[in-house]
Motif scaffolding. Structure first.
Motif, PDB file in Angstrom:
ATOM      1  N   ALA A   1      -4.681  51.085   8.748  1.00 33.16           N
ATOM      2  CA  ALA A   1      -4.876  50.201  10.150  1.00 33.16           C
ATOM      3  C   ALA A   1      -3.407  51.389  10.779  1.00 33.16           C
ATOM      4  CB  ALA A   1      -3.895  48.915   9.609  1.00 33.16           C
TER       5      ALA A   1
ATOM      6  N   SER B   1      -6.583  45.388   9.492  1.00 34.57           N
ATOM      7  CA  SER B   1      -6.464  43.665  10.166  1.00 34.57           C
ATOM      8  C   SER B   1      -4.696  44.172   9.729  1.00 34.57           C
ATOM      9  CB  SER B   1      -6.866  43.274   9.275  1.00 34.57           C
ATOM     10  OG  SER B   1      -8.607  42.842   9.478  1.00 34.57           O
ATOM     11  N   LEU B   2      -4.080  43.049  10.901  1.00 31.21           N
ATOM     12  CA  LEU B   2      -2.601  43.103  11.190  1.00 31.21           C
ATOM     13  C   LEU B   2      -2.317  41.711  10.580  1.00 31.21           C
ATOM     14  CD1 LEU B   2      -1.576  46.202  13.130  1.00 31.21           C
ATOM     15  CD2 LEU B   2      -1.657  45.721  10.414  1.00 31.21           C
TER      16      LEU B   2
ATOM     17  N   GLU C   1      -7.908  49.828  14.098  1.00 33.36           N
ATOM     18  CA  GLU C   1      -8.294  50.089  13.079  1.00 33.36           C
ATOM     19  C   GLU C   1      -7.284  49.529  11.906  1.00 33.36           C
ATOM     20  OE1 GLU C   1     -10.721  51.638  12.484  1.00 33.36           O
ATOM     21  OE2 GLU C   1     -11.196  53.037  14.423  1.00 33.36           O
TER      22      GLU C   1
ATOM     23  N   ASN D   1      -0.451  45.034   7.233  1.00 32.26           N
ATOM     24  CA  ASN D   1      -1.161  45.013   6.985  1.00 32.26           C
ATOM     25  C   ASN D   1      -1.908  44.668   5.533  1.00 32.26           C
ATOM     26  OD1 ASN D   1      -3.458  46.155   6.716  1.00 32.26           O
ATOM     27  ND2 ASN D   1      -2.820  48.533   6.089  1.00 32.26           N
TER      28      ASN D   1
ATOM     29  N   ASN E   1      -7.520  41.485  14.325  1.00 38.72           N
ATOM     30  CA  ASN E   1      -8.497  42.732  13.608  1.00 38.72           C
ATOM     31  C   ASN E   1      -8.774  43.300  14.653  1.00 38.72           C
ATOM     32  OD1 ASN E   1      -9.646  41.188  11.147  1.00 38.72           O
ATOM     33  ND2 ASN E   1     -10.495  39.578  12.227  1.00 38.72           N
ATOM     34  N   LYS E   2     -10.004  44.620  14.435  1.00 35.28           N
ATOM     35  CA  LYS E   2      -9.544  46.235  15.985  1.00 35.28           C
ATOM     36  C   LYS E   2     -10.039  45.564  17.087  1.00 35.28           C
ATOM     37  CE  LYS E   2     -12.839  50.273  16.315  1.00 35.28           C
ATOM     38  NZ  LYS E   2     -13.557  50.900  14.908  1.00 35.28           N
TER      39      LYS E   2
ATOM     40  N   THR F   1      -1.881  46.235  20.720  1.00 33.17           N
ATOM     41  CA  THR F   1      -3.622  46.090  20.184  1.00 33.17           C
ATOM     42  C   THR F   1      -4.046  47.016  18.868  1.00 33.17           C
ATOM     43  OG1 THR F   1      -4.193  47.029  22.131  1.00 33.17           O
ATOM     44  CG2 THR F   1      -5.746  47.268  21.449  1.00 33.17           C
ATOM     45  N   VAL F   2      -4.668  46.372  18.388  1.00 37.76           N
ATOM     46  CA  VAL F   2      -5.153  47.181  16.769  1.00 37.76           C
ATOM     47  C   VAL F   2      -6.221  47.844  17.126  1.00 37.76           C
ATOM     48  CG1 VAL F   2      -5.856  46.099  14.827  1.00 37.76           C
ATOM     49  CG2 VAL F   2      -4.301  45.389  15.550  1.00 37.76           C
TER      50      VAL F   2
ATOM     51  N   GLN G   1       4.917  43.117  11.486  1.00 33.44           N
ATOM     52  CA  GLN G   1       3.360  43.113  11.190  1.00 33.44           C
ATOM     53  C   GLN G   1       2.981  43.736   9.572  1.00 33.44           C
ATOM     54  OE1 GLN G   1       4.258  46.046  14.176  1.00 33.44           O
ATOM     55  NE2 GLN G   1       4.473  44.569  15.809  1.00 33.44           N
TER      56      GLN G   1
ATOM     57  N   ALA H   1      -2.416  50.927  15.162  1.00 30.61           N
ATOM     58  CA  ALA H   1      -2.643  49.763  16.087  1.00 30.61           C
ATOM     59  C   ALA H   1      -1.857  50.673  17.024  1.00 30.61           C
ATOM     60  CB  ALA H   1      -1.331  48.404  15.671  1.00 30.61           C
TER      61      ALA H   1
END
Length: 215
Positions: free
Chosen positions: A165, A122-123, A120, A159, A142-143, A117-118, A157, A167
């Motif tokens: 970011a 974007s990944l 903060e 950034n 995204n968040k 789960t993100v 993953q 997660a």
């Protein structure tokens, strides 16, 4: 006769499924005894009468990981090594911090699937299926977005932004393990022969030597 055969087949299937699944809990918990000299597939249990609340507690996921490394990422793991009470429960957690344009490089978890789960940023994330398809499933998250990585498949993953970011990953094992592909292939101890790696990657041995020197 046919009905008896079908009944036997159903019984055999049921029995095989039982053997193939993890055993159920036979007690409330099995706090890991990390000092035990008994070798089992995991950790032996300590006497439940000696369990304390700290066996089920960890504090630290609010702290930012140190991303000042070549990959620009930091993983804060919360598995049975940090919480002894996770022993036998089949779950663990990790916080992943990313510097701008940092990455969690291609790796696998040999003993767990992962749901990420993100929190903060974007990944760009993805995983690759097994041979011979080697199909890439990838997406920009995204968040608030969630993505799943199946057990044992190479995934990563990255950034995509110029800001940090964060997660959170949940994994289906108390001790999922991690094998970072580049580290394992080029940084093994002792080293894999550069003849083997040169042939595997279709490159000159001097290139292999250069890559191995980075590890």
């Amino acid at each position: 006769m046919a009905s008896k055969f079908i009944l036997l087949a159903l019984l055999a299937l049921s029995f095989s499924r039982t053997l193939a699944s993890d055993p159920g809990q036979l007690q409330d918990f099995c706090v890991a005894d990390r000092t035990s000299q008994v070798f089992v597939n995991g950790f032996a249990c300590k006497d439940p009468k000696t369990a304390v609340v700290e066996d089920f507690f960890f504090s630290g996921l609010h702290m930012t990981g140190n991303t000042s490394n070549k990959q620009g990422s930091a993983v804060t793991a919360v598995n049975v090594a940090q919480i002894a009470g996770l022993n036998t429960l089949g779950i663990s957690l990790a916080r992943i911090d990313f510097a701008p344009y940092g990455q969690n490089p291609p790796h696998i978890h040999p003993r767990a699937s992962e749901i990420l789960t993100v929190l903060e940023g974007s990944l760009y994330v993805g995983f690759v299926t097994s041979n011979p398809e080697n199909r890439l499933f990838s997406k920009v998250l995204n968040k608030g977005d969630v993505f799943v990585f199946p057990q044992g498949l190479i995934h990563f993953q990255f950034n995509t932004g110029d800001k940090e970011a964060i997660a959170i990953a949940a994994l289906s094992s108390k001790n999922p393990g991690v094998i970072t592909i580049a580290n394992a292939v080029f940084g093994s101890k002792s080293s894999i022969s550069n003849d083997i790696l040169a042939k595997a990657f279709h490159v000159d041995k001097r290139i292999v030597d250069h890559i191995q020197a980075q590890f």
